[in-house]
Design an enzyme around this catalytic site. Sequence first.
Site, PDB file in Angstrom:
ATOM      1  N   TYR A 133       0.842  -1.197   0.000  1.00 30.10           N
ATOM      2  CA  TYR A 133       0.000   0.000   0.000  1.00 30.10           C
ATOM      3  C   TYR A 133       0.872   1.240   0.000  1.00 30.10           C
ATOM      4  O   TYR A 133       2.086   1.162   0.195  1.00 30.10           O
ATOM      5  CB  TYR A 133      -0.957  -0.012   1.199  1.00 30.10           C
TER       6      TYR A 133
ATOM      7  N   GLU B 216      11.787   2.733  14.626  1.00 31.67           N
ATOM      8  CA  GLU B 216      10.838   3.723  14.097  1.00 31.67           C
ATOM      9  C   GLU B 216       9.534   3.597  14.864  1.00 31.67           C
ATOM     10  O   GLU B 216       9.405   2.768  15.768  1.00 31.67           O
ATOM     11  CB  GLU B 216      10.609   3.510  12.597  1.00 31.67           C
TER      12      GLU B 216
ATOM     13  N   LEU C 185      10.840   1.245   7.501  1.00 32.48           N
ATOM     14  CA  LEU C 185      10.284   1.693   6.236  1.00 32.48           C
ATOM     15  C   LEU C 185      10.984   3.009   5.881  1.00 32.48           C
ATOM     16  O   LEU C 185      11.023   3.925   6.710  1.00 32.48           O
ATOM     17  CB  LEU C 185       8.775   1.938   6.349  1.00 32.48           C
TER      18      LEU C 185
HETATM   19  N1  PDD Z   1       2.691   4.994   7.289  1.00 29.87           N
HETATM   20  N2  PDD Z   1       7.303   3.931   9.097  1.00 29.87           N
HETATM   21  C1  PDD Z   1       6.193   3.162   9.012  1.00 29.87           C
HETATM   22  C2  PDD Z   1       6.205   1.817   9.655  1.00 29.87           C
HETATM   23  C3  PDD Z   1       5.049   3.641   8.332  1.00 29.87           C
HETATM   24  O1  PDD Z   1       3.952   2.881   8.230  1.00 29.87           O
HETATM   25  C4  PDD Z   1       5.092   4.952   7.765  1.00 29.87           C
HETATM   26  C5  PDD Z   1       3.926   5.524   7.003  1.00 29.87           C
HETATM   27  C6  PDD Z   1       6.270   5.705   7.898  1.00 29.87           C
HETATM   28  C7  PDD Z   1       6.400   7.073   7.297  1.00 29.87           C
HETATM   29  O2  PDD Z   1       6.505   6.985   5.888  1.00 29.87           O
HETATM   30  P1  PDD Z   1       6.058   8.216   4.960  1.00 29.87           P
HETATM   31  O3  PDD Z   1       6.816   9.404   5.428  1.00 29.87           O
HETATM   32  O4  PDD Z   1       6.447   7.780   3.603  1.00 29.87           O
HETATM   33  O5  PDD Z   1       4.573   8.371   5.160  1.00 29.87           O
HETATM   34  C8  PDD Z   1       7.358   5.153   8.548  1.00 29.87           C
HETATM   35  C9  PDD Z   1       1.488   5.447   6.599  1.00 29.87           C
HETATM   36  C10 PDD Z   1       1.291   6.914   6.610  1.00 29.87           C
HETATM   37  C11 PDD Z   1       0.307   4.668   7.132  1.00 29.87           C
HETATM   38  O6  PDD Z   1       0.502   3.491   7.421  1.00 29.87           O
HETATM   39  O7  PDD Z   1      -0.808   5.203   7.212  1.00 29.87           O
END
Ligand code: PDD
Length: 283
Positions: free
Chosen positions: A32, A180, A204
């Site tokens: 996703y 994280e 991630l």
């Molecule tokens: N999640 N780490 C994890 C485990 C995440 O699920 C997310 C993002 C991030 C931040 O990634 P980004 O800056 O690309 O949004 C880091 C999304 C927003 C979610 O699961 O809704």
Amino acid sequence: MSIIYLNGQFIPRATATLAIDDRGFIFGDGVYEVTRVVNGELFESSRHLKRLGRGLADMRLQPEESLADIEEISRRLIVENGLTEGEGTVYLQITRGAAPRTHHFPPAGTRCTVFMSAQKFVVPHDKRATGVSVVTYPDIRWSRCDIKTVNLIPAVLAKQHAVDNGVFESIFVRDGTITEGSHTNCFGVIDGELRTYPASNFILGGVTRDVTIELAHELGIPFEARPFHVQDLPRLEEFFVTGTTTDVMPVVQLDGRPVGNGRPGEITMRLYNAMAKRLYGGT
Ligand code: PDD
């Protein structure tokens, strides 16, 4: 009424249905993305698409829609759902499709399920003003956290732990190291140096994380991609989490103890202000 995209069609959300055999449902066999929309524009679209492309390749998923198609569908959903002004998010999910349950891949020709939606998003500016609290939680995830798979059970349990404790986020700890958050990346400041867990299979690679690192370089903030350990936590001068739905969010309390002086940190807010310029433009 909200319009979504499902397998080649733009249809009202309420009429959309999925096969009971969909491998996303049965195995969590899919990926996703969540992309921010500001005044009708996708924020850092090419970075999201690049990460999606890597995830699809690693999972050996081959949807009919190309990455260019996905960007075009996102734009159409923004318009169809009246998101050309204000803030929103585009959600995308691609699974290995519907087929009788076998652990191995379904027969050749099984079409991947592609679902996309666009919705309004309320930015948590109120929380940013005061800063938020977080708690630590064991990192019980697998060793390919770099793939944005929909198999999110550890993230769900971790975030529920945060909710149960009345705080904003849970921060994963693996072998004594902060990796994280449940749906965010983490940054800390120790001895004036900004640090975050290095890009690897244990986190991630967040798009917001990458932009934050870029902004730190632009602002001349000393930065090192190196982890901090649980024993470093009392020495944290600042701490914040980043993500598509959080931007840069100051953390003022960790496991019940204040971070630094207990207020949003100076480096944190410099980075947020620089991020806000990227998001909203202006000076
Ligand atoms: N999640 N780490 C994890 C485990 C995440 O699920 C997310 C993002 C991030 C931040 O990634 P980004 O800056 O690309 O949004 C880091 C999304 C927003 C979610 O699961 O809704």
